[in-house]
Design a protein around this motif. Structure first.
Motif, mmCIF file in Angstrom:
data_model
loop_
_atom_site.group_PDB
_atom_site.id
_atom_site.type_symbol
_atom_site.label_atom_id
_atom_site.label_comp_id
_atom_site.label_asym_id
_atom_site.label_seq_id
_atom_site.Cartn_x
_atom_site.Cartn_y
_atom_site.Cartn_z
ATOM 1 N N TRP A 17 -5.825 3.696 -8.121
ATOM 2 C CA TRP A 17 -4.413 4.086 -7.980
ATOM 3 C C TRP A 17 -3.501 3.167 -8.788
ATOM 4 C CZ3 TRP A 17 -1.233 1.517 -3.786
ATOM 5 C CH2 TRP A 17 0.083 1.996 -3.772
ATOM 6 N N GLN A 64 -12.551 2.031 0.068
ATOM 7 C CA GLN A 64 -11.091 2.072 0.133
ATOM 8 C C GLN A 64 -10.465 1.161 -0.923
ATOM 9 O OE1 GLN A 64 -9.622 1.550 4.174
ATOM 10 N NE2 GLN A 64 -11.410 2.595 5.011
ATOM 11 N N GLU A 86 -10.470 2.906 -4.239
ATOM 12 C CA GLU A 86 -9.387 3.885 -4.349
ATOM 13 C C GLU A 86 -8.068 3.198 -4.711
ATOM 14 O OE1 GLU A 86 -9.284 5.850 -0.612
ATOM 15 O OE2 GLU A 86 -11.094 7.054 -0.979
ATOM 16 N N LYS A 87 -7.797 2.049 -4.085
ATOM 17 C CA LYS A 87 -6.565 1.320 -4.388
ATOM 18 C C LYS A 87 -6.541 0.854 -5.838
ATOM 19 C CE LYS A 87 -4.572 -0.746 -0.241
ATOM 20 N NZ LYS A 87 -4.294 -2.039 0.430
ATOM 21 N N SER A 146 0.797 -1.225 0.000
ATOM 22 C CA SER A 146 0.000 0.000 0.000
ATOM 23 C C SER A 146 0.829 1.274 0.000
ATOM 24 C CB SER A 146 -0.936 0.006 1.226
ATOM 25 O OG SER A 146 -1.825 -1.091 1.192
ATOM 26 N N THR A 154 -5.049 -6.849 -2.471
ATOM 27 C CA THR A 154 -5.296 -5.967 -1.346
ATOM 28 C C THR A 154 -5.923 -6.768 -0.223
ATOM 29 O OG1 THR A 154 -6.483 -3.993 -0.576
ATOM 30 C CG2 THR A 154 -7.576 -5.310 -2.266
ATOM 31 N N GLY A 177 0.038 -1.286 4.706
ATOM 32 C CA GLY A 177 -1.151 -2.117 4.702
ATOM 33 C C GLY A 177 -1.555 -2.550 6.098
ATOM 34 N N GLY A 189 3.367 0.475 -4.983
ATOM 35 C CA GLY A 189 2.552 0.671 -6.169
ATOM 36 C C GLY A 189 3.379 0.720 -7.438
ATOM 37 N N ARG A 202 -3.210 0.249 7.910
ATOM 38 C CA ARG A 202 -4.599 0.401 7.472
ATOM 39 C C ARG A 202 -5.495 -0.651 8.109
ATOM 40 N NH1 ARG A 202 -4.712 3.321 2.065
ATOM 41 N NH2 ARG A 202 -6.588 2.111 1.571
#
Length: 380
Positions: free
Chosen positions: A217, A210, A213-214, A186, A203, A276, A191, A279
């Motif tokens: 990205w 969320q 969003e990942k 993350s 993920t 990660g 990335g 999070r």
């Protein structure tokens, strides 16, 4: 589209209670309830294969058995199940890793998938003789995958990188097929590595907003490299005939969390350098209240376990609905687990998968008699 489901081999031990550990924390005592013998892991693998899981993930680290050796042995007791072998680039040379993967493919009949784990904990990495900091570990992973990919393509590789150096490296036999590379991370540098080198970005089970969003990205980063990735999610599952029964099981697991164990595990995970993991911790905050962080998404597992800390909890129909919610975001592969792994594989495989087959979004990968009669499209 047919969604892909993978299961999990608990090489840290299994139990009717949650087995903690991971990200620098040791496996909890419950892992001794069902030791991770080849016989027991093979039983789980055969069940997963029969139910329609494509592969099975194995973890990596000091808290569990070695993934390469264990899956090599278990593969001999299965026929079609693939093995998503987690390994750390800093522990083995890229040429040797490429050779190991090639050998595994030939000896297993093409049943290897690779989960590249860079390693988010300095103290755990140092125990293995790896003293690079986190960002440098990711840069090394990029060099590692660059070398491995070229070797798998049959090229002779000479590379003098920032962290890795090989000269006149070449494989006598390349893998056929080349195994897909899975990867999660993350942080910004994770990335970048994913966008350049991997096939499937994974993920952990965050709420859908969320996860969306990942995905956006990583898609954006990959597009800049002229690449398109697939996306997967790592979750636990507690699925029953009724919602009440599923939540009662989640409550039973939560009641089995010793407060001192929770405090110890949370203190260990708080030291993690993994974005990660940070999070994951933010989803529950170390407390037992408010653990349903999205409909049917429960953060209780993360109180005693590092890494994947959320579970889909509910009736078979509810869990199928949540899976479709993630699929509508772009998730194609689901890496699942549950305690104990043998029984939960059957709860999910016999309860949820038939619903998804009826809806036309899944078919058994090893049978020709389960083709869905109608396709129900995902929302765009």
């Amino acid at each position: 589209m047919s969604l892909t489901f993978h299961w999990f081999l608990p090489t840290n031990g299994d139990s009717r209670h949650v087995v903690g550990g991971g990200h620098g924390t040791p496996a909890t005592a419950s892992g001794r309830d069902r030791p991770p013998t080849v016989a027991y892991l093979s039983q789980i693998a055969r069940a997963a294969e029969d139910l329609g899981f494509v592969g099975a993930l194995t973890p990596t680290g000091a808290w569990c058995e070695d993934a390469w050796l264990t899956t090599a042995m278990v593969s001999q007791n299965t026929e079609r199940l693939k093995f998503l072998v987690a390994f750390r680039p800093g522990s083995v040379s890229p040429t040797l890793a490429a050779q190991m993967a090639s050998t595994f493919q030939r000896q297993s009949g093409g049943r290897l998938l690779l989960n590249v784990v860079t390693g988010g904990e300095n103290h755990e990495q140092r125990a293995y003789g790896d003293f690079l900091d986190k960002d440098d570990r990711y840069r090394r992973t990029g060099e590692f995958l660059d070398i491995v990919r070229q070797l798998w393509d049959g090229k002779t590789v000479d590379l003098h990188g920032e962290h890795l150096r090989v000269e006149d490296a070449r494989l006598a036999r390349v893998p056929d097929p080349v195994p897909d590379v899975y990867f999660g991370g993350s942080s910004p540098i994770a990335g970048e590595v994913a966008a350049r080198h991997v096939d499937v970005y994974l993920t952990w089970g965050e709420p859908p907003a969320q996860v969306a969003e990942k995905i956006a990205w990583i898609r954006g980063l990959a597009a800049k490299q002229g690449r398109r990735l697939r996306f997967g999610i790592r979750l636990h599952v507690i699925t029953r005939d009724t919602s009440q029964a599923a939540w009662a099981e989640a409550g039973r697991l939560l009641d089995g969390f010793d407060p001192e164990t929770v405090r110890s595990v949370q203190a260990g995970l708080a030291r993690s350098e993994s974005e990660g993991q940070r999070r994951m911790l933010a989803l529950h905050g170390g407390g037992r209240d408010g653990l349903e962080i999205h409909p049917n998404l429960w953060a209780g597992i993360g109180l005693v376990r590092g890494g994947a800390g959320t579970a889909l909890v509910g009736s078979h129909a509810e869990v199928a609905e949540r899976i479709r919610e993630y699929a509508e975001l772009g998730i194609e592969e689901f890496v699942l687990s549950g305690y104990p792994h043998l029984e939960e594989a059957y709860w999910f495989g016999e309860g949820v998968l038939p619903i998804l087959a009826e809806q036309g979004v899944w078919r058994h990968p090893f049978r020709v008699d389960t083709a869905p009669s109608a396709q129900v499209p995902f929302a765009s």
